[in-house]
Motif scaffolding. Structure first.
Motif, PDB file in Angstrom:
ATOM      1  N   UNK A 105       0.828  -1.209   0.000  1.00  0.00           N
ATOM      2  CA  UNK A 105       0.000   0.000   0.000  1.00  0.00           C
ATOM      3  C   UNK A 105       0.865   1.264   0.000  1.00  0.00           C
ATOM      4  N   UNK A 106       0.431   2.243  -0.743  1.00  0.00           N
ATOM      5  CA  UNK A 106       1.121   3.530  -0.826  1.00  0.00           C
ATOM      6  C   UNK A 106       0.229   4.606  -0.218  1.00  0.00           C
ATOM      7  N   UNK A 107       0.800   5.685   0.205  1.00  0.00           N
ATOM      8  CA  UNK A 107       0.002   6.769   0.778  1.00  0.00           C
ATOM      9  C   UNK A 107      -0.229   6.559   2.263  1.00  0.00           C
ATOM     10  N   UNK A 108      -1.365   7.062   2.741  1.00  0.00           N
ATOM     11  CA  UNK A 108      -1.607   7.068   4.188  1.00  0.00           C
ATOM     12  C   UNK A 108      -2.607   6.024   4.672  1.00  0.00           C
ATOM     13  N   UNK A 109      -3.139   5.183   3.777  1.00  0.00           N
ATOM     14  CA  UNK A 109      -4.111   4.159   4.182  1.00  0.00           C
ATOM     15  C   UNK A 109      -3.661   2.782   3.718  1.00  0.00           C
ATOM     16  N   UNK A 110      -3.987   1.788   4.488  1.00  0.00           N
ATOM     17  CA  UNK A 110      -3.666   0.420   4.141  1.00  0.00           C
ATOM     18  C   UNK A 110      -4.828  -0.262   3.444  1.00  0.00           C
ATOM     19  N   UNK A 111      -4.665  -1.566   3.226  1.00  0.00           N
ATOM     20  CA  UNK A 111      -5.707  -2.381   2.612  1.00  0.00           C
ATOM     21  C   UNK A 111      -6.028  -3.553   3.536  1.00  0.00           C
ATOM     22  N   UNK A 112      -7.155  -4.174   3.286  1.00  0.00           N
ATOM     23  CA  UNK A 112      -7.550  -5.407   3.968  1.00  0.00           C
ATOM     24  C   UNK A 112      -7.373  -6.513   2.941  1.00  0.00           C
ATOM     25  N   UNK A 113      -6.532  -7.472   3.265  1.00  0.00           N
ATOM     26  CA  UNK A 113      -6.224  -8.531   2.312  1.00  0.00           C
ATOM     27  C   UNK A 113      -6.728  -9.854   2.865  1.00  0.00           C
ATOM     28  N   UNK A 150       0.263   1.049   5.553  1.00  0.00           N
ATOM     29  CA  UNK A 150       1.344   1.666   4.787  1.00  0.00           C
ATOM     30  C   UNK A 150       2.675   1.405   5.499  1.00  0.00           C
ATOM     31  N   UNK A 151       3.729   1.209   4.727  1.00  0.00           N
ATOM     32  CA  UNK A 151       5.029   0.904   5.310  1.00  0.00           C
ATOM     33  C   UNK A 151       5.276  -0.589   5.441  1.00  0.00           C
ATOM     34  N   UNK A 152       4.253  -1.400   5.155  1.00  0.00           N
ATOM     35  CA  UNK A 152       4.384  -2.859   5.132  1.00  0.00           C
ATOM     36  C   UNK A 152       3.926  -3.337   3.764  1.00  0.00           C
ATOM     37  N   UNK A 153       4.146  -4.577   3.487  1.00  0.00           N
ATOM     38  CA  UNK A 153       3.686  -5.199   2.255  1.00  0.00           C
ATOM     39  C   UNK A 153       3.698  -6.690   2.457  1.00  0.00           C
ATOM     40  N   UNK A 154       3.154  -7.411   1.486  1.00  0.00           N
ATOM     41  CA  UNK A 154       3.144  -8.867   1.564  1.00  0.00           C
ATOM     42  C   UNK A 154       3.496  -9.441   0.198  1.00  0.00           C
ATOM     43  N   UNK A 155       4.049 -10.622   0.218  1.00  0.00           N
ATOM     44  CA  UNK A 155       4.244 -11.411  -0.989  1.00  0.00           C
ATOM     45  C   UNK A 155       3.573 -12.749  -0.741  1.00  0.00           C
ATOM     46  N   UNK A 156       2.542 -13.040  -1.538  1.00  0.00           N
ATOM     47  CA  UNK A 156       1.800 -14.296  -1.370  1.00  0.00           C
ATOM     48  C   UNK A 156       2.494 -15.430  -2.113  1.00  0.00           C
ATOM     49  N   UNK A 157       2.462 -16.608  -1.520  1.00  0.00           N
ATOM     50  CA  UNK A 157       2.963 -17.798  -2.193  1.00  0.00           C
ATOM     51  C   UNK A 157       2.131 -18.071  -3.442  1.00  0.00           C
ATOM     52  N   UNK A 158       2.739 -18.739  -4.406  1.00  0.00           N
ATOM     53  CA  UNK A 158       2.002 -19.259  -5.553  1.00  0.00           C
ATOM     54  C   UNK A 158       0.883 -20.166  -5.023  1.00  0.00           C
ATOM     55  N   UNK A 159      -0.325 -20.024  -5.570  1.00  0.00           N
ATOM     56  CA  UNK A 159      -1.451 -20.857  -5.135  1.00  0.00           C
ATOM     57  C   UNK A 159      -2.199 -20.330  -3.932  1.00  0.00           C
ATOM     58  N   UNK A 160      -1.904 -19.119  -3.475  1.00  0.00           N
ATOM     59  CA  UNK A 160      -2.626 -18.512  -2.352  1.00  0.00           C
ATOM     60  C   UNK A 160      -3.864 -17.783  -2.899  1.00  0.00           C
ATOM     61  N   UNK A 161      -5.034 -18.206  -2.481  1.00  0.00           N
ATOM     62  CA  UNK A 161      -6.283 -17.548  -2.877  1.00  0.00           C
ATOM     63  C   UNK A 161      -6.367 -16.205  -2.165  1.00  0.00           C
ATOM     64  N   UNK A 162      -6.971 -15.184  -2.807  1.00  0.00           N
ATOM     65  CA  UNK A 162      -6.960 -13.855  -2.201  1.00  0.00           C
ATOM     66  C   UNK A 162      -8.023 -12.926  -2.794  1.00  0.00           C
ATOM     67  N   UNK A 163      -8.267 -11.855  -2.038  1.00  0.00           N
ATOM     68  CA  UNK A 163      -9.106 -10.729  -2.453  1.00  0.00           C
ATOM     69  C   UNK A 163      -8.642  -9.536  -1.626  1.00  0.00           C
ATOM     70  N   UNK A 164      -8.934  -8.345  -2.099  1.00  0.00           N
ATOM     71  CA  UNK A 164      -8.487  -7.138  -1.403  1.00  0.00           C
ATOM     72  C   UNK A 164      -9.635  -6.154  -1.293  1.00  0.00           C
ATOM     73  N   UNK A 165      -9.734  -5.505  -0.130  1.00  0.00           N
ATOM     74  CA  UNK A 165     -10.711  -4.448   0.095  1.00  0.00           C
ATOM     75  C   UNK A 165     -10.040  -3.291   0.823  1.00  0.00           C
ATOM     76  N   UNK A 166     -10.768  -2.185   0.913  1.00  0.00           N
ATOM     77  CA  UNK A 166     -10.314  -1.012   1.667  1.00  0.00           C
ATOM     78  C   UNK A 166     -11.384  -0.650   2.679  1.00  0.00           C
ATOM     79  N   UNK A 167     -11.004   0.099   3.712  1.00  0.00           N
ATOM     80  CA  UNK A 167     -11.991   0.533   4.707  1.00  0.00           C
ATOM     81  C   UNK A 167     -12.969   1.519   4.079  1.00  0.00           C
TER      82      UNK A 167
END
Length: 179
Positions: free
Chosen positions: A86-94, A118-135
């Motif tokens: 995430x960039x800027x001042x808000x994060x995401x819900x993963x 913000x200031x963190x990040x993730x790298x998902x393994x191959x085969x990891x199911x996912x979706x992303x939302x914001x507040x």
């Protein structure tokens, strides 16, 4: 689908809690090598990214706006890891889930949601199911992925072309994020 969504608690991101799904980025300077520190700059290793055999890494800029807190589907990428920062001042819900051992679908017993600040990040393994939302509003993210996976996903979403590197799965039950 059932009419009452199941609750899904959004957890704080930690390396230990996220380990089954991938790697947390944004760890402080420490014993990771290579590393360098000086008065003007610091840099240190976070992760090695694997975009699969014969894959070409691609950096994307992604704007996330989905904020209804309803989780009804997940996607997966079979050939590449995928990273989100995430960039800027808000994060995401993963939202993440492991692949079910009995077939190519998410194992809902492993379904979790994490707040990636913000200031963190993730790298998902191959085969990891996912979706992303914001507040709420929009959050821009840097994404690292495989170029052919992006091209295939665009063709799937725009024209209904077959997907081989990725899959989408509608969940049998909806979940309501508990922020």
């Amino acid at each position: 689908m059932a009419t009452t969504p199941l609750p899904l608690l959004v957890e704080e991101l930690s390396s230990e809690a996220f380990a089954p799904y991938g790697t947390v980025w944004g760890r402080p300077y420490g014993d990771d090598k290579p590393a360098f520190t000086a008065p003007a700059t610091d840099f240190w290793h976070q992760d090695f990214f694997d975009c699969g055999d014969q894959g070409e890494p691609e950096v994307l800029w992604v704007n996330y706006r989905k904020n209804d807190r309803i989780v009804s589907s997940l996607e997966v990428h079979w050939l590449t890891e995928q990273a989100i920062v995430p960039l800027g001042s808000h994060g995401v819900i993963h939202i993440v889930a492991l692949t079910d051992a009995s077939g190519p679908r998410p194992d809902l017993a492993t379904l979790k949601a994490f707040h990636i600040p913000p200031g963190k990040g993730i790298s998902m393994h191959t085969g990891c199911w996912h979706a992303t939302q914001v507040a709420d509003g929009q959050v821009s993210c840097l994404m690292l992925t495989r170029g052919s996976t992006t091209a295939e996903l665009v063709a799937y979403l725009e024209q209904g072309a077959p997907a081989i590197e990725s899959a989408m799965h509608t969940l049998p039950q909806t979940y309501l994020l508990q922020i």
